[in-house]
Each structure stands twice: as C-alpha cells, then as structure tokens.
Design an enzyme around this catalytic site. Structure first.
Site, PDB file in Angstrom:
ATOM      1  N   ASP A 119     -13.066   4.357 -14.357  1.00  0.00           N
ATOM      2  CA  ASP A 119     -13.467   5.762 -14.247  1.00  0.00           C
ATOM      3  C   ASP A 119     -14.097   6.289 -15.548  1.00  0.00           C
ATOM      4  OD1 ASP A 119     -13.636   8.358 -13.435  1.00  0.00           O
ATOM      5  OD2 ASP A 119     -11.488   8.627 -13.082  1.00  0.00           O
TER       6      ASP A 119
ATOM      7  N   TRP B  79     -12.937   0.593  -5.332  1.00  0.00           N
ATOM      8  CA  TRP B  79     -13.150   1.835  -4.569  1.00  0.00           C
ATOM      9  C   TRP B  79     -11.827   2.589  -4.540  1.00  0.00           C
ATOM     10  CZ3 TRP B  79     -16.618   2.139   0.312  1.00  0.00           C
ATOM     11  CH2 TRP B  79     -16.441   3.349   0.986  1.00  0.00           C
ATOM     12  N   ASP B  80     -11.793   3.678  -5.265  1.00  0.00           N
ATOM     13  CA  ASP B  80     -10.545   4.428  -5.443  1.00  0.00           C
ATOM     14  C   ASP B  80     -10.502   5.646  -4.529  1.00  0.00           C
ATOM     15  OD1 ASP B  80      -8.133   5.098  -6.582  1.00  0.00           O
ATOM     16  OD2 ASP B  80      -8.865   5.012  -8.641  1.00  0.00           O
TER      17      ASP B  80
ATOM     18  N   ASP C 264      -0.365   1.644  -9.465  1.00  0.00           N
ATOM     19  CA  ASP C 264      -0.722   2.047 -10.831  1.00  0.00           C
ATOM     20  C   ASP C 264       0.375   1.673 -11.802  1.00  0.00           C
ATOM     21  OD1 ASP C 264      -3.209   3.060 -10.488  1.00  0.00           O
ATOM     22  OD2 ASP C 264      -2.624   5.162 -10.447  1.00  0.00           O
TER      23      ASP C 264
HETATM   24  C1  GLA Z   1      -6.421   5.800 -10.184  1.00  0.00           C
HETATM   25  C2  GLA Z   1      -6.376   4.291 -10.151  1.00  0.00           C
HETATM   26  C3  GLA Z   1      -6.356   3.755 -11.552  1.00  0.00           C
HETATM   27  C4  GLA Z   1      -7.595   4.210 -12.271  1.00  0.00           C
HETATM   28  C5  GLA Z   1      -7.687   5.712 -12.241  1.00  0.00           C
HETATM   29  C6  GLA Z   1      -9.015   6.207 -12.767  1.00  0.00           C
HETATM   30  O1  GLA Z   1      -5.259   6.329 -10.699  1.00  0.00           O
HETATM   31  O2  GLA Z   1      -5.280   3.862  -9.413  1.00  0.00           O
HETATM   32  O3  GLA Z   1      -6.302   2.351 -11.531  1.00  0.00           O
HETATM   33  O4  GLA Z   1      -8.727   3.639 -11.686  1.00  0.00           O
HETATM   34  O5  GLA Z   1      -7.543   6.229 -10.919  1.00  0.00           O
HETATM   35  O6  GLA Z   1      -9.133   7.557 -12.717  1.00  0.00           O
END
Ligand code: GLA
Length: 733
Positions: free
Chosen positions: A367, A477-478, A548
């Site tokens: 990001d 792709w989040d 995460d």
């Molecule tokens: C989410 C994802 C993380 C990272 C952040 C970036 O939390 O799970 O791995 O990519 O967004 O903003």
C-alpha cells in the site's frame, strides 16, 4: 463413478469408490434425500423411507396418505406445505403468497459439469473426472422451475451441489431465500465444527453439539469474514483426526452466507448452507434465472485429516484457476511491515536488493504507491502512481526490480475509495450509502458500489493502465472493511435486496476480466489478513494472506485452523520482524520461519535491519524452502497435535510416494523439568526406514506407533529453547 436412475423405484444413486448419495422422488413428487455416506451397492433400493404413518398434529399431503413432510428427509424443502423446519428457499409471489411446492418433472445425466454463470465453481480438467445429475422440478402454480445440480467426482468422496431457479410463469416474483444445498440427515448425533475469529486471530476451530434446536453461523458483513468461515464440518462425537465419520461443507462464495443445523423433535437433523437470506430479495422476471453458489460436500469415515486432505486435493486440482495451479509459489518479500506507506524508490530498491541477496524471487510493493496515499485517510480509488515517491512510476520501478533478477508484485485495493480522493469527488454516488444518513466509515474508507457495471468498468480501465504499462507478475488484492449501509444510490427500491450479492458478482467479474487480460499474474487475495479466505476467492486467487497477524506463535493456531478447509499452498505466510508488530512478542527467526514454511513463504520486513547472523540464517531458510517447497505446499498434511489442546503442537507433510516427509513441532511454553512428551507420526510407509535430519534412522511403523520424544536430550533444563520454540525434522526414506 456413475449415476444410476432406477425408473421403477424412482431413485437416483450417485456413487464412486468411496461414497453413495441416493435421492428419491417422494409420494407427492417432491425430491427426497435417501442416503448419504459410505459407498453402498448401487443396485440397492433404499427402503422404508418417507413413510411415517398418520400422526396427530402432523399434516399429510392427502388426509388418508401415509406421508407427511414433517417426517420426510428432503433435498430442497419448501415453505408452507407441512414441513415446519427451515426451508431451503422462499419465493414471494405477485399475489403475496410464499407457499410453494417443487415437483419432479425430469432429469439429465451427463459427463463433467457445467460452469455457473458469473460465479466461481469447481471444474473438471477432463470430462471423465466427474458426472452430473440435474433434477428439474416445477411449481406450475407459482411459475417456478428449480434445477438441482449434483456432481459426483471420480477421485474424491465429494458431491458438489447448487441450484438454479427460473421464472417460468408470466409474473415477476421475488426470491427471498435460495440456499445452495439442504441435507436432511436421519439422526442428530453430530457436532458442528466451525471456524471463528476476528482480525488477527482467524479460524479457531469451535465444536458445538447440535442435538437440540438450531445452531447457526453466518456473515452479514458483505464478505465471508474473519469472524465465521463458509466452511464447516459435521462430525460424530468420537471422530478425531484419524478415525470417525464426518462431512465437510465448503461454500464457493465470498459474500454473506448462512450455515444452519436444525435438530427436530423427531430425531432428524437438517443442514443447509448458502447465501444469507437476510436482506436478500431478488426480483426474477419471466424467463430469468438465478443461480446459487456451489457447495462442496465431502464425506469420510477416516477422520478429519482424511476430510481435509480430500478437500485440499479437490481445491488444488479442480478449483484453483491459475498458471500457478499445482506449481511452487515464488518466495516473496513484501515491504508493508518494513515501511508501511512511508517509502521512496531508493528505500524500496534497497529492501529489494537485500531480498535478492538472500535468495528471494518476488518483491511486492504494498500500500501507498498511488494517488495521495501517504496515510490511510486518502487516495483509494485513484490508481495513478504517486511520482513524488516513485519518480519513474511503477513502470520504472518494476523494470529496476526485474533488472535485479526479481519478479515484481503490486498491492491494490480496488473495492474502496476515500472521501479524500479524486474518484469520490467525481462520483459521490459510486459508494454504498443509505439516503440521508451518515455513512459509517471503516479505516476511513467507503465501499464502492460494485453492483454498478460502470464502477467495475472504471476500476478495470484504471488497473489495466497500470498493469499493462509495467512488468507485473503478482497482485495482492486487498479489501479492508466490511459493508455497512448497503444501499445502491440511484437504484430502484426493489433492487436494494440484490446489492450484497451483486457486489460480490461485481468483484468476481473484475477478477475474471483482469485474469483474462493478464493470465500470467499470480493473484493473492487479502481482506485485512484473512477476512475473505474462502473457496470462492481461491478460484480466482490461488493464495490468500492468511492473517495480518504475523506473530510466529499466533500463526501456528491460525494456520492450523485454516488447514481444516484450505490447502497449504493457499496460505500466505511470511516471516516478519521481532518483536512482532501485532503482539509485541519476540521469537527467534528460526521459529518464525518454521511456521511460515507451511504456506507460500516469504518475508515481511527489511532484511537490511536484521543482524548478520539472522541474515545468514535467512539465506539458509530460503535455500531450505526452495529444496522442499513442493513438499511443504503440496504434500499430504497430517495434523498430529492441536495447538489449542497441547503445549506442543505438531503436524507433518508427506510426499506422494512417502519417501520424504517434514515434521514440525511448536512448543507454546517451556515447562521446567518437563516429562517426556511423544509425538506419533502419520502417513508414512511402515516398512520404510527413514533417516531423520540426516542422523537417526527409524522405521515408519515405529515412528507412527511409538512416536518420537520431544524432550530436549543432552540439555540442562535451563539451557532449553524457551517459550515458543519449534523444531523441524526432515525424514528421508
Ligand atoms: C491490510 C493488509 C496488509 C497490508 C495493509 C495495507 O491490512 O492485510 O497486509 O496490505 O492492508 O494497507
């Protein structure tokens, strides 16, 4: 594998070498469930079904008939005709009636299986892998045709089901519920195992008794969620990892879902699963069709490991769609935990260079590379590179990364926008928002209205431009918030009940288009970690960021729970910095890697910032993973000891020919002066002699029956490895 229809008895028998699924036509023409379980002789007529006598307070189809729906086992039960359990579907007709009755009108049997329009589903590679039965039922009064699809697989104890509803009448009706499957089971002695959690602690296995009333799990978050998963197991009370009866149900869908078990007071159990009917209402005009998602149903008598292994094989071979299908996954380095959004090209190149030196194969820029994205208040929706950070754009950066000998990957979150974005300023009506109400934000962002084709088109165009002008091998792709105020602006009132589902169809369509345009890209799905880890996503993205939470010890629990329903190759797993960002826990780099190996493997830290000693170890880890990744990712997994029940958790992977295996053990806490704990292995050839870590030699039967000792030989207790330590054993025959 075959499907037989006994014309005289009106019974369909689907079978392969392991299972039978028998369906009958009830006295009034409704479709009944006769048997699901271990293979029985396909010529056997299932007797004594659906006849229950005339009983007080039960309603009979005809007053004098010895048949009441209340006691029947049904395949796709209706509402309002004497079955008082939860129906599989509900249709509100133009006259206000919800009463329906689907009556057998025909069938088709054919090789292979068909695709489901707009939805992910299992598929065959060759026609002889599966056979499909379509049972067509009609309700002439309401103008409904429902086709029940059943696919039986040659190589797995699996039946896949879904349903198509068609309006064959002259008036529009509204589908208010249309589940993917219903399975009525003749006894209630089961437990429901489901997988619950939250951000950072996804998929903890939970076991509940279901012998009274209703047990249910669901998502109403607009995505399958970290809280509950659309994969569940129904098991006998004494079923464990190695023995006993169990059925697994995996919904190939990523949106709101429901799973329900309903024990009735006659000792029968209803199980059903599908799109959550809450706030779902789908108008269907004459001649239109609606397809439910597919559900994968698997059966075993050999315990939960067998159930998982069968699902993993089916998913790897017949669900995942990618040029990385059944291929080793590249070892990646992701910059997120190293830099978050605070980076320059120079910083990124420095991190990537060190990764290359360690042996990494793919660098992923997370990001913060686009629009005004310097923190999480701005930028989503504007997929244009931020040239302050990356002066030569993604084009230039990807080339520089490629020139180092690394593949290049990029993070996107295409389903969202921020108030502070050019997209939102230009199209405030593109977000889901209820009229005249405050919008609820999540991570300062709003959800784009993917039910609108123009929104999906816009995202496709923006992303196409970025991807086609750079060298991109991988996309993460989040999706970082749940849906609230699910209302599509400028849409008819009657359409509002379709939006949750249309949203997911929009997501699938964008995946479909990007995959068609860029067939060589490896997609990894993500939703604040593992909040959309489901079989639907796996169809498009063969791997998913499991959580995460990158803490080595927490990951043992998360990956253990995830392994019940999903293959090892699908689990994104990285080594991150210590102390861990999410838990503050410190762990040795060896112990962090020992869990990350059981997945896609990679690093999520700046390798420039670790000690020389650790860096030397990282190089060894990558070398070890490269030598063994096919076994780690595609070997047969055996869960041996649960981290929720034992101080020492353990599992192992075994190669197909059983000549190689890798065992791992994870200790939660060090116990001083510990007794001798043994772990019994599984899946080995009893007659092979295995060399363990190039040292000891032991026979397979000894390893499986007597087990190996976990005590720390030749060490004083105060020299022990401490809490959260782990071991890896490589076994070679
Ligand atoms: C989410 C994802 C993380 C990272 C952040 C970036 O939390 O799970 O791995 O990519 O967004 O903003």
């Amino acid at each position: 594998m075959d499907i037989k229809f006994n014309e005289k008895e009106k019974q369909f028998h689907l079978f392969n070498s392991k299972i039978s699924y028998v369906i009958g036509i009830c006295l009034d023409g409704e479709i009944g469930q006769l048997y699901f379980g271990k293979r029985i002789n396909e010529n056997q007529v299932v007797l004594d079904y659906q006849s229950a006598g005339l009983r007080p307070l039960c309603c009979n189809v005809k007053e004098e008939e010895n048949y009441t729906k209340e006691l029947a086992l049904l395949e796709y039960p209706a509402f309002g005709n004497g079955d008082f359990r939860d129906p599989a579907y509900e249709i509100l007709q133009a006259n206000g009636s919800r009463v329906t009755n689907l009556i057998f009108s025909g069938y088709r049997i054919y090789d292979s299986k068909e695709t489901i329009p707009g939805l992910p589903a299992t598929y065959t590679n060759t026609d002889d892998e599966a056979k499909t039965l379509e049972i067509i039922c009609r309700d002439e009064v309401a103008g409904i045709e429902a086709t029940l699809y059943y696919t039986i697989w040659r190589d797995y104890p699996v039946v896949c089901r879904h349903t198509r509803i068609k309006n064959i009448g002259v008036e529009e009706f509204k589908i208010e519920k249309a589940l993917s499957c219903n399975l009525d089971i003749p006894d209630i002695n089961y437990e429901l195992m489901h997988f619950e959690g939250a951000w950072g602690r996804e998929r903890t296995p939970i076991t509940r008794d279901v012998s009274h009333g209703i047990a249910s799990v669901e998502s109403m978050r607009g995505h399958s969620s970290a809280n509950y998963n659309p994969f569940v197991i129904m098991k006998r009370k004494n079923t464990d990892e190695f023995k006993g009866e169990a059925m697994g149900f995996s919904l190939v869908y990523s949106g709101n879902f429901t799973v329900m078990t309903q024990a009735d007071t006659f000792g029968k159990l209803r199980f059903n699963m599908g799109i959550n009917p809450k706030w779902f209402s789908w108008p269907l005009a004459p001649q239109e069709c609606f397809d439910t998602p597919e559900v994968i149903i698997t059966y075993t008598q050999d315990g939960l490991n067998d159930l998982s292994q069968n699902l993993h094989k089916l998913m790897n071979n017949n669900l995942v769609r990618s040029c990385y299908k059944n291929k080793p996954r590249p070892i990646l380095l992701n910059n997120w935990e190293a830099t978050e959004m605070d980076f320059t090209e120079e910083k990124i190149l420095k991190i990537a260079k060190k990764g290359k030196e360690a042996g990494v194969e793919l660098f992923v820029l997370d990001d913060g590379w686009f629009g005004a994205r310097n923190d999480d208040h701005a930028g989503l929706g504007d997929w244009v590179v931020n040239t302050d950070k990356l002066p030569e754009g993604i084009t230039g950066l990807s080339k520089k990364i490629n020139d180092m000998g690394l593949k290049f990957g990029l993070w996107i979150e295409p389903e969202m926008t921020n108030e502070d974005s050019d997209m939102y300023r230009a199209h405030p009506d593109w977000v889901l928002a209820a009229p005249n109400r405050k919008r609820t934000l999540g991570r300062h962002q709003m959800v784009l209205d993917y039910s609108k084709p123009e929104v999906v088109d816009n995202l496709y165009d923006q992303l196409y431009k970025v991807i086609s002008t750079a060298s991109i091998d991988y996309i993460k792709w989040d999706m970082n918030r749940s849906i609230t105020e699910c209302f599509s602006q400028n849409h008819d009132a009657k359409e509002q009940g379709t939006i949750y589902h249309k949203y997911i169809l929009g997501v699938y369509s964008l995946y479909e288009r990007l995959k068609a345009a860029f067939p060589n890209i490896l997609f990894e799905s993500c939703a604040s970690g593992g909040a959309r880890f489901d079989a639907g996503m796996l169809y498009y993205a063969p791997q998913a960021w499991t959580s995460d939470d990158t803490d080595g010890y927490e990951r043992v629990k998360i990956q253990y729970g995830t392994s019940f329903g999903y293959p090892i190759a699908s689990m994104g797993s990285h080594v991150s910095a210590s102390p861990n960002l999410q838990t503050g826990r410190s762990m040795k780099i060896k112990d962090r890697a020992n869990i990350a190996y059981f997945g896609t493997f990679g690093y999520e830290l700046d390798l420039n910032e670790i000690s020389e000693e650790d860096f030397a170890e990282v190089k060894e880890q990558i070398k070890f993973m490269k030598e063994n990744r096919e076994l780690f990712q595609y070997g047969t997994i055996y869960r041996l000891q649960s981290p929720f029940e034992h101080n020492i958790a353990s599992w192992m992977v075994v190669s197909e020919d059983k000549k190689k295996a890798i065992l791992t053990t994870y200790k939660k806490e060090n116990v001083p002066n510990m007794g001798i704990e043994k772990v019994k292995l599984a899946g080995l050839n009893p007659d092979y002699q295995y060399t363990i870590n190039s040292k000891a030699q032991m026979y397979g039967d000894y390893l499986m029956e007597a087990g190996i000792s976990m005590s720390e030989k030749n060490k004083f207790w105060f020299e022990s490895d401490g809490d959260h330590s782990s071991r890896i054993y490589v076994l070679e025959a």
